[in-house]
Design a protein around this motif. Structure first.
Motif, PDB file in Angstrom:
ATOM      1  N   THR A 194      37.733  31.020  18.301  1.00 21.66           N
ATOM      2  CA  THR A 194      38.963  31.730  18.661  1.00 21.66           C
ATOM      3  C   THR A 194      39.678  30.912  19.723  1.00 21.66           C
ATOM      4  O   THR A 194      39.051  30.251  20.545  1.00 21.66           O
ATOM      5  N   MET A 195      41.005  30.955  19.693  1.00 18.22           N
ATOM      6  CA  MET A 195      41.775  30.174  20.657  1.00 18.22           C
ATOM      7  C   MET A 195      43.001  30.957  21.104  1.00 18.22           C
ATOM      8  O   MET A 195      43.711  31.537  20.297  1.00 18.22           O
ATOM      9  N   LEU A 196      43.229  30.959  22.419  1.00 19.55           N
ATOM     10  CA  LEU A 196      44.461  31.451  23.007  1.00 19.55           C
ATOM     11  C   LEU A 196      45.207  30.246  23.558  1.00 19.55           C
ATOM     12  O   LEU A 196      44.709  29.560  24.456  1.00 19.55           O
ATOM     13  N   ALA A 197      46.375  29.984  23.005  1.00 18.10           N
ATOM     14  CA  ALA A 197      47.203  28.869  23.466  1.00 18.10           C
ATOM     15  C   ALA A 197      48.469  29.454  24.069  1.00 18.10           C
ATOM     16  O   ALA A 197      49.307  30.002  23.351  1.00 18.10           O
ATOM     17  N   PRO A 239      34.347  20.439  11.455  1.00 13.14           N
ATOM     18  CA  PRO A 239      35.782  20.634  11.674  1.00 13.14           C
ATOM     19  C   PRO A 239      36.245  21.969  11.108  1.00 13.14           C
ATOM     20  O   PRO A 239      35.599  22.568  10.238  1.00 13.14           O
ATOM     21  N   THR A 240      37.377  22.446  11.603  1.00 15.58           N
ATOM     22  CA  THR A 240      37.944  23.694  11.111  1.00 15.58           C
ATOM     23  C   THR A 240      38.381  23.533   9.657  1.00 15.58           C
ATOM     24  O   THR A 240      39.062  22.566   9.306  1.00 15.58           O
ATOM     25  N   ALA A 241      37.998  24.510   8.820  1.00 17.54           N
ATOM     26  CA  ALA A 241      38.393  24.481   7.405  1.00 17.54           C
ATOM     27  C   ALA A 241      39.437  25.545   7.086  1.00 17.54           C
ATOM     28  O   ALA A 241      40.326  25.312   6.268  1.00 17.54           O
ATOM     29  N   SER A 242      39.319  26.737   7.728  1.00 18.37           N
ATOM     30  CA  SER A 242      40.289  27.818   7.530  1.00 18.37           C
ATOM     31  C   SER A 242      40.898  28.168   8.890  1.00 18.37           C
ATOM     32  O   SER A 242      40.192  28.207   9.907  1.00 18.37           O
ATOM     33  N   TRP A 243      42.211  28.467   8.879  1.00 17.05           N
ATOM     34  CA  TRP A 243      42.937  28.629  10.153  1.00 17.05           C
ATOM     35  C   TRP A 243      43.928  29.766  10.028  1.00 17.05           C
ATOM     36  O   TRP A 243      44.689  29.850   9.049  1.00 17.05           O
ATOM     37  N   MET A 244      43.948  30.661  11.035  1.00 15.33           N
ATOM     38  CA  MET A 244      44.983  31.690  11.157  1.00 15.33           C
ATOM     39  C   MET A 244      45.577  31.600  12.555  1.00 15.33           C
ATOM     40  O   MET A 244      44.850  31.378  13.537  1.00 15.33           O
ATOM     41  N   GLY A 245      46.874  31.799  12.673  1.00 19.27           N
ATOM     42  CA  GLY A 245      47.516  31.803  13.979  1.00 19.27           C
ATOM     43  C   GLY A 245      48.765  32.658  13.961  1.00 19.27           C
ATOM     44  O   GLY A 245      49.573  32.571  13.033  1.00 19.27           O
ATOM     45  N   VAL A 246      48.918  33.501  14.977  1.00 25.38           N
ATOM     46  CA  VAL A 246      50.090  34.376  15.069  1.00 25.38           C
ATOM     47  C   VAL A 246      50.672  34.278  16.478  1.00 25.38           C
ATOM     48  O   VAL A 246      49.955  34.023  17.446  1.00 25.38           O
ATOM     49  N   SER A 298      44.822  32.320  17.767  1.00 24.18           N
ATOM     50  CA  SER A 298      44.313  31.670  16.560  1.00 24.18           C
ATOM     51  C   SER A 298      42.843  32.004  16.337  1.00 24.18           C
ATOM     52  O   SER A 298      42.073  32.133  17.293  1.00 24.18           O
ATOM     53  N   VAL A 299      42.470  32.143  15.083  1.00 31.42           N
ATOM     54  CA  VAL A 299      41.089  32.325  14.671  1.00 31.42           C
ATOM     55  C   VAL A 299      40.782  31.256  13.635  1.00 31.42           C
ATOM     56  O   VAL A 299      41.589  30.993  12.737  1.00 31.42           O
TER      57      VAL A 299
END
Length: 336
Positions: free
Chosen positions: A48-51, A118-125, A139-140
């Motif tokens: 999980t990421m908070l940008a 590495p990341t294969a699937s990505w969601m970001g809102v 992002s997840v």
């Protein structure tokens, strides 16, 4: 009720619980911790990421990957994943490698030394709206292709809306608290902040406190006007802020009275006090003011009030002697 429906209800209950946690959390840092601790209840995703947008236009990223938490600042790109998510051009891709090849994008890994896949699937809102105090992207990510469903994206969007409001409220609360502890004229911490920071500093090791005031400040106001008096206070405050850099903080306690919290014993403060005296002497004539200073070191078992009283006594001794700093002759500043 079938298993799929039960799983959906559990996820929405987890969303409600997490939203309530956000509503009860008042600090942005605590909010970020809560997000990373509880996102696993909503998504089967190891990252999980908070940008968040920083004032300089960069991305301030806090990422949890497995059990590792990474904090890193990334420069803005003209057209990167975060920029696309923020602009609403990208929400979800279940094959990130293929997407980036197709779009000609270059991925940036926050932890270059990571041995994880590495990341294969990505969601970001997006979080917030342009002009809000807090904006960014939530992002997840998953190491597995095809990891996310439309329901996952819907949950992320709902949660991001709640998180955006919580972050905005926390930012407002923190700003109000900061204003309540800041002297409006000089931008230094006020007496309330001095007491708070002083009590904290007393637990961290040797501590010196300097108390200062301006000689005949009332005469400056009476003869040269309050606008000049304010300019003098701001000039002195700026020099004190510089003096307190590296292990200290400057405060305006009220009127023409200032204080410095300085880490370390009295003997460690001579170089910075010598520089302060030189800087005061170099002020333009229209801002010139004589300053008296009392410097003391915290003694075992002493309270902050007792420390201030001793500093105040030394300051008035300096004023009575007509010197910058009152000390025994063997401890006078170099060149005195």
């Amino acid at each position: 009720m079938d298993g799929s429906t039960q799983a959906t209800l559990r996820r929405y209950r987890s969303l409600v619980d997490l939203t309530l946690t956000l509503a009860r959390t008042t600090r942005r840092r605590d909010l970020l911790d809560a997000v990373h601790q509880h996102m696993g209840q909503l998504f089967v995703a190891p990252v999980t990421m908070l940008a968040l947008h920083s004032p300089g236009g960069q991305w301030d990223c806090l990422t949890r990957e497995g059990e590792h938490l990474h904090h890193k600042t990334l420069p803005a790109q003209a057209d990167g994943l975060l920029e696309r998510a923020w602009a609403g051009r990208l929400r979800c891709t279940n094959d990130l490698a293929a997407y980036t090849r197709q779009e000609g994008l270059v991925l940036r890994r926050l932890d270059r030394a990571s041995l994880l896949p590495p990341t294969a699937s990505w969601m970001g809102v997006p979080l917030g709206q342009p002009g809000d105090d807090v904006t960014g992207v939530l992002s997840v990510q998953s190491y597995r292709r095809g990891a996310f469903t439309p329901q996952d994206l819907e949950l992320l969007e709902v949660f991001a809306a709640h998180l955006g409001v919580a972050l905005e409220n926390a930012a407002l609360r923190e700003r109000l608290e900061c204003e309540a502890m800041t002297d409006e004229l000089t931008g230094l911490g006020n007496r309330r902040r001095f007491i708070l920071e002083g009590q904290r500093a007393m637990t961290r090791g040797p501590l010196s406190v300097a108390l200062l005031d301006l000689q005949d400040f009332k005469r400056i106001n009476d003869e040269r006007g309050h606008s000049v008096g304010d300019a003098v206070l701001r000039a002195v405050a700026g020099l004190l802020r510089t003096c307190a850099q590296s292990g200290g903080e400057a405060f305006r306690l009220g009127g023409d009275e200032f204080a410095l919290l300085l880490a370390g014993p009295v003997e460690d403060q001579w170089p910075r006090l010598r520089q302060l005296r030189a800087a005061l002497a170099a002020l333009p004539p229209d801002l010139a003011a004589e300053v008296n200073l009392g410097l003391v070191c915290l003694q075992p078992g002493e309270t902050l009030g007792g420390l201030l009283d001793r500093a105040d006594e030394r300051m008035y001794q300096a004023k009575a002697r007509g010197v910058f700093l009152d000390m025994p002759p063997r401890l006078l500043l170099p060149e005195d």
